[in-house]
Write a protein that holds these residues in place. Structure first.
Motif, PDB file in Angstrom:
ATOM      1  N   GLY A  63     105.481  10.322 -26.222  1.00  0.00           N
ATOM      2  CA  GLY A  63     104.312  10.830 -25.519  1.00  0.00           C
ATOM      3  C   GLY A  63     103.620   9.805 -24.647  1.00  0.00           C
ATOM      4  O   GLY A  63     103.831   8.605 -24.762  1.00  0.00           O
ATOM      5  N   ARG A 137     106.768  18.894 -27.675  1.00  0.00           N
ATOM      6  CA  ARG A 137     106.198  18.156 -26.536  1.00  0.00           C
ATOM      7  C   ARG A 137     106.995  18.438 -25.266  1.00  0.00           C
ATOM      8  O   ARG A 137     106.420  18.711 -24.205  1.00  0.00           O
ATOM      9  CB  ARG A 137     106.209  16.654 -26.836  1.00  0.00           C
ATOM     10  CG  ARG A 137     105.607  15.792 -25.716  1.00  0.00           C
ATOM     11  CD  ARG A 137     105.964  14.324 -25.868  1.00  0.00           C
ATOM     12  NE  ARG A 137     107.380  14.092 -25.613  1.00  0.00           N
ATOM     13  CZ  ARG A 137     107.919  14.015 -24.394  1.00  0.00           C
ATOM     14  NH1 ARG A 137     107.171  14.174 -23.311  1.00  0.00           N
ATOM     15  NH2 ARG A 137     109.213  13.808 -24.246  1.00  0.00           N
ATOM     16  N   ASP A 147     101.413  16.443 -20.262  1.00  0.00           N
ATOM     17  CA  ASP A 147     101.923  15.380 -21.129  1.00  0.00           C
ATOM     18  C   ASP A 147     101.070  15.287 -22.392  1.00  0.00           C
ATOM     19  O   ASP A 147      99.839  15.437 -22.346  1.00  0.00           O
ATOM     20  CB  ASP A 147     101.901  14.029 -20.407  1.00  0.00           C
ATOM     21  CG  ASP A 147     103.029  13.891 -19.410  1.00  0.00           C
ATOM     22  OD1 ASP A 147     104.196  14.057 -19.815  1.00  0.00           O
ATOM     23  OD2 ASP A 147     102.753  13.632 -18.229  1.00  0.00           O
TER      24      ASP A 147
END
Length: 314
Positions: A63, A137, A147
Protein backbone atom coordinates in the motif's frame (compact mmCIF):
# COMPACT_ATOMS: atom_id res chain seq x y z
CA UNK A 1 31.53 38.96 39.00
CA UNK A 2 27.81 39.62 39.53
CA UNK A 3 27.18 39.06 35.80
CA UNK A 4 29.06 35.78 35.92
CA UNK A 5 26.99 34.61 38.88
CA UNK A 6 23.77 35.59 37.09
CA UNK A 7 24.87 33.59 34.04
CA UNK A 8 25.59 30.52 36.20
CA UNK A 9 22.16 30.79 37.88
CA UNK A 10 20.41 31.02 34.49
CA UNK A 11 22.31 27.98 33.27
CA UNK A 12 21.33 25.99 36.35
CA UNK A 13 17.71 27.06 35.94
CA UNK A 14 17.63 25.86 32.33
CA UNK A 15 19.25 22.57 33.31
CA UNK A 16 16.58 22.09 35.97
CA UNK A 17 13.79 22.86 33.48
CA UNK A 18 15.31 20.42 30.98
CA UNK A 19 15.55 17.68 33.62
CA UNK A 20 11.91 18.20 34.67
CA UNK A 21 10.88 18.07 31.00
CA UNK A 22 12.76 14.82 30.44
CA UNK A 23 11.24 13.30 33.58
CA UNK A 24 7.75 14.24 32.37
CA UNK A 25 8.41 12.69 28.95
CA UNK A 26 9.71 9.52 30.59
CA UNK A 27 6.68 9.35 32.90
CA UNK A 28 4.29 9.81 29.95
CA UNK A 29 6.08 7.10 27.96
CA UNK A 30 6.01 4.76 30.95
CA UNK A 31 2.30 5.41 31.53
CA UNK A 32 1.53 4.78 27.85
CA UNK A 33 3.49 1.51 27.83
CA UNK A 34 1.91 0.34 31.09
CA UNK A 35 -1.66 1.11 29.96
CA UNK A 36 -1.06 -0.52 26.55
CA UNK A 37 0.17 -3.73 28.17
CA UNK A 38 -2.69 -3.66 30.64
CA UNK A 39 -5.11 -3.69 27.72
CA UNK A 40 -3.28 -6.53 25.95
CA UNK A 41 -3.14 -8.67 29.11
CA UNK A 42 -6.82 -8.05 29.78
CA UNK A 43 -7.81 -9.33 26.32
CA UNK A 44 -5.43 -12.29 26.44
CA UNK A 45 -6.98 -13.44 29.74
CA UNK A 46 -10.43 -13.40 28.13
CA UNK A 47 -9.12 -15.24 25.07
CA UNK A 48 -7.54 -17.94 27.24
CA UNK A 49 -10.72 -18.24 29.30
CA UNK A 50 -12.87 -18.85 26.20
CA UNK A 51 -10.17 -20.90 24.42
CA UNK A 52 -10.59 -18.67 21.38
CA UNK A 53 -8.18 -19.16 18.46
CA UNK A 54 -6.36 -15.95 17.50
CA UNK A 55 -3.53 -17.13 15.23
CA UNK A 56 -2.73 -14.29 12.85
CA UNK A 57 -1.98 -14.88 9.19
CA UNK A 58 0.98 -12.83 7.99
CA UNK A 59 -0.10 -10.85 4.90
CA UNK A 60 1.87 -8.84 2.39
CA UNK A 61 0.37 -5.46 1.59
CA UNK A 62 1.88 -3.13 -1.01
CA UNK A 63 0.00 0.00 0.00
CA UNK A 64 0.76 3.70 -0.28
CA UNK A 65 -0.89 7.09 0.20
CA UNK A 66 -3.31 8.15 -2.51
CA UNK A 67 -2.92 10.97 -5.03
CA UNK A 68 -4.66 13.42 -2.66
CA UNK A 69 -2.27 12.84 0.23
CA UNK A 70 -4.80 10.79 2.18
CA UNK A 71 -3.88 7.88 4.40
CA UNK A 72 -6.51 5.29 3.49
CA UNK A 73 -7.04 2.34 5.82
CA UNK A 74 -8.85 -0.75 4.55
CA UNK A 75 -11.09 -1.98 7.37
CA UNK A 76 -12.31 -5.57 7.10
CA UNK A 77 -14.68 -7.21 9.55
CA UNK A 78 -14.40 -10.98 9.87
CA UNK A 79 -15.20 -13.75 12.32
CA UNK A 80 -12.93 -16.29 10.58
CA UNK A 81 -10.27 -18.02 12.68
CA UNK A 82 -6.65 -18.79 11.91
CA UNK A 83 -6.03 -19.78 8.28
CA UNK A 84 -9.70 -20.18 7.42
CA UNK A 85 -10.49 -18.49 4.10
CA UNK A 86 -13.70 -16.49 4.18
CA UNK A 87 -15.29 -13.58 2.42
CA UNK A 88 -15.12 -10.25 4.20
CA UNK A 89 -18.32 -9.57 6.13
CA UNK A 90 -17.68 -5.82 6.31
CA UNK A 91 -15.64 -3.63 3.94
CA UNK A 92 -14.89 -0.01 4.87
CA UNK A 93 -12.20 2.53 4.07
CA UNK A 94 -11.19 5.14 6.65
CA UNK A 95 -9.71 8.27 5.04
CA UNK A 96 -7.35 10.50 7.04
CA UNK A 97 -5.75 13.67 5.66
CA UNK A 98 -3.31 15.23 8.12
CA UNK A 99 -2.91 18.49 6.16
CA UNK A 100 -6.63 19.21 5.84
CA UNK A 101 -7.41 17.64 9.19
CA UNK A 102 -10.23 15.55 7.74
CA UNK A 103 -11.56 12.12 8.67
CA UNK A 104 -13.99 10.32 6.35
CA UNK A 105 -15.47 6.86 6.03
CA UNK A 106 -16.57 4.91 2.94
CA UNK A 107 -18.58 1.68 3.10
CA UNK A 108 -18.29 -0.70 0.14
CA UNK A 109 -21.24 -3.05 -0.08
CA UNK A 110 -20.05 -6.62 -0.19
CA UNK A 111 -22.40 -7.76 -3.00
CA UNK A 112 -21.00 -5.34 -5.62
CA UNK A 113 -20.24 -7.35 -8.76
CA UNK A 114 -16.89 -6.17 -10.13
CA UNK A 115 -13.67 -7.48 -11.63
CA UNK A 116 -11.18 -9.05 -9.22
CA UNK A 117 -7.65 -9.08 -10.72
CA UNK A 118 -6.77 -12.57 -11.90
CA UNK A 119 -10.19 -14.03 -11.06
CA UNK A 120 -12.76 -12.32 -13.30
CA UNK A 121 -16.04 -10.82 -12.06
CA UNK A 122 -17.29 -11.77 -8.59
CA UNK A 123 -18.75 -10.14 -5.52
CA UNK A 124 -16.17 -7.71 -4.14
CA UNK A 125 -15.97 -9.51 -0.79
CA UNK A 126 -14.63 -12.60 -2.60
CA UNK A 127 -11.32 -10.77 -3.08
CA UNK A 128 -10.47 -11.35 0.58
CA UNK A 129 -11.01 -15.12 0.27
CA UNK A 130 -8.99 -15.32 -2.97
CA UNK A 131 -6.01 -13.24 -1.88
CA UNK A 132 -6.40 -11.55 1.48
CA UNK A 133 -6.20 -7.79 2.03
CA UNK A 134 -3.63 -7.34 -0.77
CA UNK A 135 -6.02 -8.62 -3.45
CA UNK A 136 -8.77 -6.47 -1.94
CA UNK A 137 -6.41 -3.49 -2.25
CA UNK A 138 -5.70 -4.34 -5.89
CA UNK A 139 -9.43 -4.74 -6.60
CA UNK A 140 -10.27 -1.32 -5.16
CA UNK A 141 -7.35 0.30 -6.98
CA UNK A 142 -8.27 -1.24 -10.34
CA UNK A 143 -11.97 -0.38 -10.14
CA UNK A 144 -11.97 2.96 -8.28
CA UNK A 145 -8.39 4.27 -8.68
CA UNK A 146 -7.97 4.62 -4.91
CA UNK A 147 -4.68 3.67 -3.21
CA UNK A 148 -4.76 2.13 0.27
CA UNK A 149 -1.81 2.45 2.64
CA UNK A 150 -2.86 0.25 5.55
CA UNK A 151 -5.23 -2.61 6.32
CA UNK A 152 -6.87 -3.75 9.55
CA UNK A 153 -8.81 -7.00 9.86
CA UNK A 154 -10.90 -6.78 13.01
CA UNK A 155 -12.27 -9.91 14.66
CA UNK A 156 -15.82 -9.31 15.84
CA UNK A 157 -14.93 -10.31 19.42
CA UNK A 158 -12.33 -7.54 19.42
CA UNK A 159 -15.10 -5.08 18.61
CA UNK A 160 -17.09 -6.37 21.60
CA UNK A 161 -14.13 -6.06 23.99
CA UNK A 162 -13.27 -2.55 22.75
CA UNK A 163 -16.82 -1.26 23.21
CA UNK A 164 -17.14 -2.78 26.69
CA UNK A 165 -13.83 -1.25 27.79
CA UNK A 166 -14.51 2.21 26.35
CA UNK A 167 -18.17 2.36 27.39
CA UNK A 168 -18.87 0.51 30.66
CA UNK A 169 -22.44 1.88 30.53
CA UNK A 170 -22.90 1.12 26.84
CA UNK A 171 -23.19 3.17 23.63
CA UNK A 172 -26.36 5.20 23.23
CA UNK A 173 -28.19 4.05 20.09
CA UNK A 174 -31.75 4.53 18.85
CA UNK A 175 -32.77 1.04 17.71
CA UNK A 176 -35.41 1.56 15.02
CA UNK A 177 -37.10 -1.86 15.20
CA UNK A 178 -36.98 -5.21 16.93
CA UNK A 179 -33.98 -7.24 15.72
CA UNK A 180 -33.08 -10.83 16.52
CA UNK A 181 -32.59 -12.98 13.40
CA UNK A 182 -29.08 -14.45 13.11
CA UNK A 183 -27.39 -11.94 15.45
CA UNK A 184 -27.29 -13.96 18.67
CA UNK A 185 -29.16 -11.34 20.73
CA UNK A 186 -32.58 -9.71 20.78
CA UNK A 187 -32.83 -5.93 20.43
CA UNK A 188 -36.00 -4.05 21.32
CA UNK A 189 -36.85 -0.73 19.62
CA UNK A 190 -36.08 2.59 21.30
CA UNK A 191 -33.26 4.77 22.57
CA UNK A 192 -30.99 2.68 24.79
CA UNK A 193 -27.41 1.92 25.78
CA UNK A 194 -25.94 -1.16 24.10
CA UNK A 195 -22.99 -3.16 25.39
CA UNK A 196 -20.46 -4.63 22.96
CA UNK A 197 -22.37 -7.84 22.23
CA UNK A 198 -25.66 -6.03 21.54
CA UNK A 199 -24.00 -3.28 19.50
CA UNK A 200 -22.34 -5.98 17.38
CA UNK A 201 -25.77 -7.53 16.81
CA UNK A 202 -27.12 -4.11 15.82
CA UNK A 203 -24.45 -3.49 13.16
CA UNK A 204 -24.71 -7.04 11.76
CA UNK A 205 -28.50 -7.27 11.43
CA UNK A 206 -29.69 -7.39 7.80
CA UNK A 207 -32.72 -9.68 7.71
CA UNK A 208 -35.40 -7.16 6.85
CA UNK A 209 -36.85 -5.56 3.71
CA UNK A 210 -33.78 -3.42 2.94
CA UNK A 211 -31.21 -6.10 3.80
CA UNK A 212 -27.58 -5.10 3.44
CA UNK A 213 -28.42 -1.44 2.73
CA UNK A 214 -29.87 -1.11 6.22
CA UNK A 215 -26.90 -2.94 7.72
CA UNK A 216 -24.39 -0.58 6.09
CA UNK A 217 -26.41 2.43 7.26
CA UNK A 218 -26.42 1.10 10.83
CA UNK A 219 -22.68 0.43 10.71
CA UNK A 220 -21.97 4.02 9.74
CA UNK A 221 -24.40 5.40 12.33
CA UNK A 222 -22.88 3.22 15.07
CA UNK A 223 -19.31 4.28 14.26
CA UNK A 224 -20.37 7.94 14.29
CA UNK A 225 -22.07 7.44 17.65
CA UNK A 226 -18.98 5.73 19.08
CA UNK A 227 -16.73 8.55 17.84
CA UNK A 228 -19.00 11.32 19.15
CA UNK A 229 -19.51 9.68 22.54
CA UNK A 230 -15.80 8.98 22.94
CA UNK A 231 -15.22 12.73 22.62
CA UNK A 232 -17.40 13.34 25.65
CA UNK A 233 -15.17 11.33 28.01
CA UNK A 234 -11.51 11.60 28.95
CA UNK A 235 -10.47 9.67 25.87
CA UNK A 236 -6.83 10.56 25.26
CA UNK A 237 -5.52 9.09 28.56
CA UNK A 238 -7.47 5.90 27.78
CA UNK A 239 -6.17 5.50 24.22
CA UNK A 240 -3.12 3.31 25.04
CA UNK A 241 -5.26 0.82 26.96
CA UNK A 242 -8.00 0.80 24.31
CA UNK A 243 -5.46 0.05 21.59
CA UNK A 244 -3.98 -2.66 23.82
CA UNK A 245 -7.44 -4.21 24.28
CA UNK A 246 -8.04 -4.46 20.52
CA UNK A 247 -4.50 -5.54 19.54
CA UNK A 248 -4.90 -9.32 20.14
CA UNK A 249 -8.05 -9.26 17.96
CA UNK A 250 -6.70 -7.24 15.04
CA UNK A 251 -4.45 -8.17 12.12
CA UNK A 252 -2.89 -5.00 10.70
CA UNK A 253 0.23 -3.57 9.11
CA UNK A 254 -0.13 -0.38 11.17
CA UNK A 255 2.35 0.34 13.96
CA UNK A 256 0.95 1.04 17.41
CA UNK A 257 2.49 4.53 17.23
CA UNK A 258 0.58 5.20 13.96
CA UNK A 259 -2.70 4.20 15.59
CA UNK A 260 -2.01 6.33 18.66
CA UNK A 261 -1.06 9.35 16.55
CA UNK A 262 -4.17 9.27 14.36
CA UNK A 263 -6.50 8.57 17.28
CA UNK A 264 -4.94 11.32 19.41
CA UNK A 265 -5.16 13.78 16.51
CA UNK A 266 -8.85 13.02 16.08
CA UNK A 267 -9.84 13.31 19.72
CA UNK A 268 -7.60 16.26 20.65
CA UNK A 269 -9.21 18.60 18.08
CA UNK A 270 -12.73 19.65 17.25
CA UNK A 271 -13.21 17.55 14.14
CA UNK A 272 -16.98 17.76 13.88
CA UNK A 273 -18.93 14.95 12.26
CA UNK A 274 -17.14 12.30 10.22
CA UNK A 275 -18.38 12.40 6.61
CA UNK A 276 -19.59 9.10 5.18
CA UNK A 277 -20.20 7.61 1.75
CA UNK A 278 -21.77 4.38 0.56
CA UNK A 279 -20.66 2.60 -2.63
CA UNK A 280 -22.76 2.12 -4.70
CA UNK A 281 -24.35 5.53 -4.50
CA UNK A 282 -28.08 5.95 -5.09
CA UNK A 283 -29.40 5.42 -8.63
CA UNK A 284 -26.17 3.79 -9.82
CA UNK A 285 -26.93 0.07 -9.65
CA UNK A 286 -29.42 -2.67 -10.45
CA UNK A 287 -30.20 -5.92 -8.62
CA UNK A 288 -29.17 -8.99 -10.61
CA UNK A 289 -28.87 -12.72 -10.08
CA UNK A 290 -25.70 -14.40 -11.34
CA UNK A 291 -25.26 -18.17 -11.50
CA UNK A 292 -22.79 -19.23 -8.83
CA UNK A 293 -22.95 -15.82 -7.09
CA UNK A 294 -26.62 -15.41 -6.25
CA UNK A 295 -27.98 -11.89 -5.73
CA UNK A 296 -25.49 -9.18 -6.74
CA UNK A 297 -25.35 -5.42 -7.27
CA UNK A 298 -24.49 -4.58 -10.87
CA UNK A 299 -23.11 -1.05 -10.62
CA UNK A 300 -22.40 1.83 -12.97
CA UNK A 301 -18.67 1.74 -12.34
CA UNK A 302 -17.79 5.16 -13.80
CA UNK A 303 -20.55 6.93 -11.86
CA UNK A 304 -19.42 5.36 -8.59
CA UNK A 305 -15.74 5.93 -9.31
CA UNK A 306 -16.40 9.64 -9.91
CA UNK A 307 -18.42 9.95 -6.69
CA UNK A 308 -15.72 8.09 -4.73
CA UNK A 309 -12.91 10.34 -6.00
CA UNK A 310 -14.90 13.53 -5.40
CA UNK A 311 -15.70 12.43 -1.85
CA UNK A 312 -12.11 11.92 -0.73
CA UNK A 313 -10.55 14.82 -2.69
CA UNK A 314 -12.54 17.68 -1.14
Amino acid sequence: MRSEKHHVNNKRRWVSVLLVFLVLIGAAAGYTYYQYNQGINQSIKKINKTKQQTNKVVYTFEGKKDQYGDTNILLLGSDARGNEKSRADTIMIAHYNETRGTYKLTSIMRDIYINIPGHGKHKVNSAFAYGGPELMRQTIKENFDIDLQYYAIVDFQGFVQLIDEAFPKGVEINVEKKMSEYIGVTLEPGLQRLDGEHLLGYVRFRHDAIGDFGRVKRQQEALKAVGNQLKSIETIPKLPKLIGVITPFINTNMDTTDMLFMAKDFFSKNRGNVETLRIPIDNSFTDQRIKGEGAVLDINLEKNKEAFLQFISK
